[in-house]
Design a protein around this motif. Structure first.
Motif, PDB file in Angstrom:
ATOM      1  N   CYS A  98       0.835  -1.205   0.000  1.00 50.94           N
ATOM      2  CA  CYS A  98       0.000   0.000   0.000  1.00 50.94           C
ATOM      3  C   CYS A  98       0.871   1.256   0.000  1.00 50.94           C
ATOM      4  CB  CYS A  98      -0.947  -0.002   1.203  1.00 50.94           C
ATOM      5  SG  CYS A  98      -2.010   1.452   1.229  1.00 50.94           S
ATOM      6  N   THR A 137      -3.324   1.124  -3.510  1.00 49.17           N
ATOM      7  CA  THR A 137      -3.970   1.608  -2.292  1.00 49.17           C
ATOM      8  C   THR A 137      -4.808   0.481  -1.714  1.00 49.17           C
ATOM      9  OG1 THR A 137      -4.108   3.751  -3.393  1.00 49.17           O
ATOM     10  CG2 THR A 137      -5.356   3.507  -1.366  1.00 49.17           C
ATOM     11  N   CYS A 138      -4.584   0.138  -0.457  1.00 47.58           N
ATOM     12  CA  CYS A 138      -5.285  -0.991   0.154  1.00 47.58           C
ATOM     13  C   CYS A 138      -6.759  -0.636   0.398  1.00 47.58           C
ATOM     14  CB  CYS A 138      -4.599  -1.412   1.449  1.00 47.58           C
ATOM     15  SG  CYS A 138      -4.919  -0.347   2.859  1.00 47.58           S
ATOM     16  N   PRO A 139      -7.619  -1.645   0.599  1.00 47.57           N
ATOM     17  CA  PRO A 139      -9.055  -1.362   0.780  1.00 47.57           C
ATOM     18  C   PRO A 139      -9.331  -0.370   1.901  1.00 47.57           C
ATOM     19  CG  PRO A 139      -8.715  -3.711   0.495  1.00 47.57           C
ATOM     20  CD  PRO A 139      -7.339  -3.086   0.580  1.00 47.57           C
ATOM     21  N   ASN A 140      -8.595  -0.473   3.032  1.00 45.32           N
ATOM     22  CA  ASN A 140      -8.809   0.450   4.149  1.00 45.32           C
ATOM     23  C   ASN A 140      -8.507   1.885   3.758  1.00 45.32           C
ATOM     24  OD1 ASN A 140      -9.751  -1.263   6.068  1.00 45.32           O
ATOM     25  ND2 ASN A 140      -7.763  -1.614   7.041  1.00 45.32           N
ATOM     26  N   CYS A 141      -7.347   2.056   3.121  1.00 44.38           N
ATOM     27  CA  CYS A 141      -6.934   3.407   2.741  1.00 44.38           C
ATOM     28  C   CYS A 141      -7.841   3.952   1.642  1.00 44.38           C
ATOM     29  CB  CYS A 141      -5.475   3.421   2.299  1.00 44.38           C
ATOM     30  SG  CYS A 141      -4.348   3.100   3.662  1.00 44.38           S
ATOM     31  N   LYS A 142      -8.309   3.081   0.792  1.00 44.01           N
ATOM     32  CA  LYS A 142      -9.211   3.502  -0.268  1.00 44.01           C
ATOM     33  C   LYS A 142     -10.475   4.100   0.336  1.00 44.01           C
ATOM     34  CE  LYS A 142     -10.824   0.425  -3.241  1.00 44.01           C
ATOM     35  NZ  LYS A 142     -10.724  -0.864  -4.003  1.00 44.01           N
ATOM     36  N   LYS A 143     -10.974   3.395   1.380  1.00 42.60           N
ATOM     37  CA  LYS A 143     -12.164   3.867   2.085  1.00 42.60           C
ATOM     38  C   LYS A 143     -11.901   5.230   2.724  1.00 42.60           C
ATOM     39  CE  LYS A 143     -13.952  -0.054   3.934  1.00 42.60           C
ATOM     40  NZ  LYS A 143     -13.971  -0.855   5.185  1.00 42.60           N
ATOM     41  N   GLU A 144     -10.731   5.310   3.425  1.00 43.96           N
ATOM     42  CA  GLU A 144     -10.334   6.566   4.075  1.00 43.96           C
ATOM     43  C   GLU A 144     -10.313   7.711   3.066  1.00 43.96           C
ATOM     44  OE1 GLU A 144      -8.858   7.555   7.293  1.00 43.96           O
ATOM     45  OE2 GLU A 144     -10.260   5.964   7.888  1.00 43.96           O
ATOM     46  N   GLN A 146     -11.812   8.016   0.289  1.00 48.32           N
ATOM     47  CA  GLN A 146     -13.136   8.352  -0.242  1.00 48.32           C
ATOM     48  C   GLN A 146     -13.913   9.239   0.721  1.00 48.32           C
ATOM     49  OE1 GLN A 146     -14.593   4.485  -1.124  1.00 48.32           O
ATOM     50  NE2 GLN A 146     -13.737   4.477  -3.193  1.00 48.32           N
ATOM     51  N   HIS A 147     -13.603   9.091   2.026  1.00 47.28           N
ATOM     52  CA  HIS A 147     -14.342   9.851   3.036  1.00 47.28           C
ATOM     53  C   HIS A 147     -13.843  11.272   3.193  1.00 47.28           C
ATOM     54  CE1 HIS A 147     -17.090   6.808   4.497  1.00 47.28           C
ATOM     55  NE2 HIS A 147     -16.124   5.933   4.386  1.00 47.28           N
TER      56      HIS A 147
END
Ligand SMILES: [Zn+2]
Ligand SMILES: [Zn+2]
Length: 148
Positions: A98, A137-144, A146-147
């Motif tokens: 990531c 970009t890892c799923p967690n960071c992707k979510k971050e 997006q927010h």
């Protein structure tokens, strides 16, 4: 998790066979490594365990990791000048890393043996191994991301 428990028992018996004494700290480092999916640094391991073992130092963690590496329980991954990361999956696999948080995740893909033989033919080198890393970009960071 049952799989991790099994792996832990396996690792402990490998240590015993190699004549390595199993101290509570050594056991804890091993257990942490087997549960961690992020390929931790010695510092990550130290921070996670210092509460449990107030007398432990980063050097102790390093020494334990060195012992594990010597008997083939872990692989040390070096990335330029940043600190080494440790991988307890010693079977052949690739890594995806990531860009945001530096997490390293295992990724299975048939080993690219043709690249090695082609490199040998083209360059005349005797190839020992190769390394391939995928970045993103890892799923967690992707979510971050997006927010925000
Ligand atoms: Zn990330
Ligand atoms: Zn790995």
């Amino acid at each position: 998790m049952a799989v991790t428990e099994e792996k832990l028992q396996e690792a402990v018996s490998r240590l015993k066979e190699s004549g390595v004494r199993i101290t509570p700290q050594r056991h804890a480092v091993l257990e942490f490594l087997l549960n961690a999916e992020i390929h931790p640094t010695a510092d990550d391991i130290y921070k996670a365990l210092e509460g449990k073992f107030p007398n432990m130092s980063v050097a102790t963690v390093y020494n334990n990791l060195k012992v594990f590496r010597e008997i083939g329980l872990v692989r040390e991954l070096t990335y330029g000048d940043s600190s080494s990361r440790f991988d307890c999956n010693t079977s052949k696999h690739y890594h995806i890393i990531c860009d945001e948080c530096g997490k390293i995740v295992d990724f299975h893909y048939p080993s690219l043996d043709e690249v090695e033989s082609l490199a040998e033919q083209v360059t005349g080198f005797q190839v020992s191994h190769h390394r391939m890393e995928i970045y993103g970009t890892c799923p967690n960071c992707k979510k971050e991301l997006q927010h925000h």
